[in-house]
Design a protein around this motif. Sequence first.
Motif, PDB file in Angstrom:
ATOM      1  N   THR A  36       0.841  -1.202   0.000  1.00  0.00           N
ATOM      2  CA  THR A  36       0.000   0.000   0.000  1.00  0.00           C
ATOM      3  C   THR A  36       0.873   1.247   0.000  1.00  0.00           C
ATOM      4  OG1 THR A  36      -0.105   0.205   2.408  1.00  0.00           O
ATOM      5  CG2 THR A  36      -1.757  -1.232   1.361  1.00  0.00           C
ATOM      6  N   ASP A  37       0.286   2.359  -0.410  1.00  0.00           N
ATOM      7  CA  ASP A  37       1.006   3.633  -0.363  1.00  0.00           C
ATOM      8  C   ASP A  37       1.406   3.970   1.074  1.00  0.00           C
ATOM      9  OD1 ASP A  37       0.778   3.975  -3.087  1.00  0.00           O
ATOM     10  OD2 ASP A  37      -0.940   5.325  -2.967  1.00  0.00           O
ATOM     11  N   HIS A  38       0.528   3.658   2.021  1.00  0.00           N
ATOM     12  CA  HIS A  38       0.814   3.909   3.432  1.00  0.00           C
ATOM     13  C   HIS A  38       2.051   3.122   3.874  1.00  0.00           C
ATOM     14  CE1 HIS A  38       0.177   4.515   7.722  1.00  0.00           C
ATOM     15  NE2 HIS A  38       0.347   3.212   7.874  1.00  0.00           N
ATOM     16  N   GLN A  39       2.121   1.854   3.512  1.00  0.00           N
ATOM     17  CA  GLN A  39       3.284   1.040   3.877  1.00  0.00           C
ATOM     18  C   GLN A  39       4.553   1.602   3.248  1.00  0.00           C
ATOM     19  OE1 GLN A  39       1.934  -2.732   2.434  1.00  0.00           O
ATOM     20  NE2 GLN A  39       0.939  -3.291   4.357  1.00  0.00           N
ATOM     21  N   ALA A  40       4.490   1.941   1.981  1.00  0.00           N
ATOM     22  CA  ALA A  40       5.668   2.460   1.287  1.00  0.00           C
ATOM     23  C   ALA A  40       6.153   3.765   1.906  1.00  0.00           C
ATOM     24  CB  ALA A  40       5.349   2.670  -0.197  1.00  0.00           C
ATOM     25  N   ALA A  41       5.225   4.600   2.307  1.00  0.00           N
ATOM     26  CA  ALA A  41       5.588   5.902   2.867  1.00  0.00           C
ATOM     27  C   ALA A  41       6.126   5.796   4.286  1.00  0.00           C
ATOM     28  CB  ALA A  41       4.379   6.836   2.842  1.00  0.00           C
ATOM     29  N   ARG A  42       5.699   4.786   5.045  1.00  0.00           N
ATOM     30  CA  ARG A  42       6.030   4.754   6.473  1.00  0.00           C
ATOM     31  C   ARG A  42       6.962   3.632   6.885  1.00  0.00           C
ATOM     32  NH1 ARG A  42       1.342   7.092  10.003  1.00  0.00           N
ATOM     33  NH2 ARG A  42       3.196   7.810  11.092  1.00  0.00           N
ATOM     34  N   GLU A  43       7.242   2.650   6.027  1.00  0.00           N
ATOM     35  CA  GLU A  43       7.976   1.452   6.444  1.00  0.00           C
ATOM     36  C   GLU A  43       9.387   1.711   6.979  1.00  0.00           C
ATOM     37  OE1 GLU A  43       8.253  -1.170   3.097  1.00  0.00           O
ATOM     38  OE2 GLU A  43       9.436   0.245   1.947  1.00  0.00           O
TER      39      GLU A  43
ATOM     40  N   ALA B  12       3.815  -5.329   8.206  1.00  0.00           N
ATOM     41  CA  ALA B  12       2.667  -5.691   7.365  1.00  0.00           C
ATOM     42  C   ALA B  12       3.117  -5.956   5.932  1.00  0.00           C
ATOM     43  CB  ALA B  12       1.612  -4.587   7.400  1.00  0.00           C
ATOM     44  N   HIS B  13       4.002  -5.123   5.430  1.00  0.00           N
ATOM     45  CA  HIS B  13       4.497  -5.318   4.069  1.00  0.00           C
ATOM     46  C   HIS B  13       5.331  -6.597   3.968  1.00  0.00           C
ATOM     47  CE1 HIS B  13       6.196  -4.827   0.179  1.00  0.00           C
ATOM     48  NE2 HIS B  13       7.408  -4.565   0.649  1.00  0.00           N
ATOM     49  N   ALA B  14       6.207  -6.836   4.941  1.00  0.00           N
ATOM     50  CA  ALA B  14       7.043  -8.041   4.916  1.00  0.00           C
ATOM     51  C   ALA B  14       6.183  -9.301   4.993  1.00  0.00           C
ATOM     52  CB  ALA B  14       8.065  -8.010   6.049  1.00  0.00           C
ATOM     53  N   VAL B  15       5.151  -9.285   5.826  1.00  0.00           N
ATOM     54  CA  VAL B  15       4.257 -10.446   5.937  1.00  0.00           C
ATOM     55  C   VAL B  15       3.530 -10.681   4.620  1.00  0.00           C
ATOM     56  CG1 VAL B  15       2.130 -11.277   7.043  1.00  0.00           C
ATOM     57  CG2 VAL B  15       4.001 -10.383   8.435  1.00  0.00           C
ATOM     58  N   THR B  16       3.063  -9.610   3.997  1.00  0.00           N
ATOM     59  CA  THR B  16       2.400  -9.743   2.695  1.00  0.00           C
ATOM     60  C   THR B  16       3.353 -10.341   1.667  1.00  0.00           C
ATOM     61  OG1 THR B  16       1.008  -7.841   3.189  1.00  0.00           O
ATOM     62  CG2 THR B  16       1.178  -8.476   0.884  1.00  0.00           C
ATOM     63  N   HIS B  17       4.603  -9.916   1.702  1.00  0.00           N
ATOM     64  CA  HIS B  17       5.613 -10.443   0.780  1.00  0.00           C
ATOM     65  C   HIS B  17       5.848 -11.928   1.036  1.00  0.00           C
ATOM     66  CE1 HIS B  17       8.895 -10.194  -2.041  1.00  0.00           C
ATOM     67  NE2 HIS B  17       9.737 -10.678  -1.145  1.00  0.00           N
ATOM     68  N   VAL B  18       5.911 -12.326   2.300  1.00  0.00           N
ATOM     69  CA  VAL B  18       6.104 -13.736   2.653  1.00  0.00           C
ATOM     70  C   VAL B  18       4.914 -14.571   2.181  1.00  0.00           C
ATOM     71  CG1 VAL B  18       6.191 -15.341   4.613  1.00  0.00           C
ATOM     72  CG2 VAL B  18       7.705 -13.360   4.549  1.00  0.00           C
ATOM     73  N   VAL B  19       3.717 -14.070   2.360  1.00  0.00           N
ATOM     74  CA  VAL B  19       2.530 -14.796   1.902  1.00  0.00           C
ATOM     75  C   VAL B  19       2.578 -14.984   0.384  1.00  0.00           C
ATOM     76  CG1 VAL B  19       0.011 -14.672   1.652  1.00  0.00           C
ATOM     77  CG2 VAL B  19       1.083 -14.143   3.856  1.00  0.00           C
ATOM     78  N   ALA B  20       2.927 -13.931  -0.344  1.00  0.00           N
ATOM     79  CA  ALA B  20       3.028 -14.029  -1.804  1.00  0.00           C
ATOM     80  C   ALA B  20       4.090 -15.046  -2.212  1.00  0.00           C
ATOM     81  CB  ALA B  20       3.338 -12.660  -2.411  1.00  0.00           C
ATOM     82  N   CYS B  21       5.233 -15.028  -1.529  1.00  0.00           N
ATOM     83  CA  CYS B  21       6.295 -15.996  -1.834  1.00  0.00           C
ATOM     84  C   CYS B  21       5.853 -17.413  -1.479  1.00  0.00           C
ATOM     85  CB  CYS B  21       7.582 -15.638  -1.097  1.00  0.00           C
ATOM     86  SG  CYS B  21       8.407 -14.181  -1.765  1.00  0.00           S
ATOM     87  N   GLY B  22       5.106 -17.547  -0.381  1.00  0.00           N
ATOM     88  CA  GLY B  22       4.586 -18.858   0.001  1.00  0.00           C
ATOM     89  C   GLY B  22       3.624 -19.405  -1.032  1.00  0.00           C
ATOM     90  N   VAL B  23       2.766 -18.555  -1.547  1.00  0.00           N
ATOM     91  CA  VAL B  23       1.848 -18.977  -2.614  1.00  0.00           C
ATOM     92  C   VAL B  23       2.648 -19.395  -3.847  1.00  0.00           C
ATOM     93  CG1 VAL B  23       0.063 -18.166  -4.217  1.00  0.00           C
ATOM     94  CG2 VAL B  23      -0.111 -17.631  -1.773  1.00  0.00           C
ATOM     95  N   ALA B  24       3.659 -18.614  -4.191  1.00  0.00           N
ATOM     96  CA  ALA B  24       4.496 -18.950  -5.347  1.00  0.00           C
ATOM     97  C   ALA B  24       5.205 -20.288  -5.146  1.00  0.00           C
ATOM     98  CB  ALA B  24       5.516 -17.842  -5.608  1.00  0.00           C
ATOM     99  N   LEU B  25       5.714 -20.531  -3.941  1.00  0.00           N
ATOM    100  CA  LEU B  25       6.350 -21.821  -3.654  1.00  0.00           C
ATOM    101  C   LEU B  25       5.352 -22.958  -3.777  1.00  0.00           C
ATOM    102  CD1 LEU B  25       8.715 -21.202  -0.599  1.00  0.00           C
ATOM    103  CD2 LEU B  25       9.352 -22.067  -2.853  1.00  0.00           C
ATOM    104  N   GLY B  26       4.141 -22.751  -3.274  1.00  0.00           N
ATOM    105  CA  GLY B  26       3.100 -23.771  -3.375  1.00  0.00           C
ATOM    106  C   GLY B  26       2.731 -24.081  -4.813  1.00  0.00           C
ATOM    107  N   VAL B  27       2.555 -23.042  -5.614  1.00  0.00           N
ATOM    108  CA  VAL B  27       2.233 -23.233  -7.032  1.00  0.00           C
ATOM    109  C   VAL B  27       3.383 -23.960  -7.738  1.00  0.00           C
ATOM    110  CG1 VAL B  27       1.851 -22.023  -9.223  1.00  0.00           C
ATOM    111  CG2 VAL B  27       0.630 -21.295  -7.160  1.00  0.00           C
ATOM    112  N   ALA B  28       4.609 -23.544  -7.452  1.00  0.00           N
ATOM    113  CA  ALA B  28       5.767 -24.194  -8.069  1.00  0.00           C
ATOM    114  C   ALA B  28       5.835 -25.668  -7.673  1.00  0.00           C
ATOM    115  CB  ALA B  28       7.059 -23.481  -7.671  1.00  0.00           C
TER     116      ALA B  28
END
Length: 123
Positions: free
Chosen positions: A14-21, A34-50
């Motif tokens: 989010t813009d809020h995360q980018a501005a304040r992280e 919050a941003h790091a957790v979102t990134h981990v979830v996305a990577c986890g989904v990618a690992l699962g799909v792979a």
Amino acid sequence: MRHAKKAATNPLQTDHQAAREAECSAAGWRANAAHAVTHVVACGVALGVAAVVLGESAGAWANAAALVWIGATHAVIDRRWPVARWMRFARQAGFAQHGGAAHVDQTAHVLVLVVAALFLSAV
């Protein structure tokens, strides 16, 4: 160092995360986490799909270790001081003044992902 939009993380940030992280405040730490957790979830989904597509998996513990590595390093890199410190150490002040921090930031993120991929391929 002023915030520069980061292509690899922006779609889920989010813009809020980018501005304040990078702020040294509770709100900054929350935005960063919050941003790091979102990134981990996305990577986890990618690992699962792979794993499904390739029919291979390094296993739950190895995947968890890789995701912890990715999340922790992502959070540290996005605090921005490591990139600024590296650029001072490498004497890249001119590059930093012309938007170079975003490139160094992305290089650090890619390097982390490469290390995680190498780890997962080795176990």
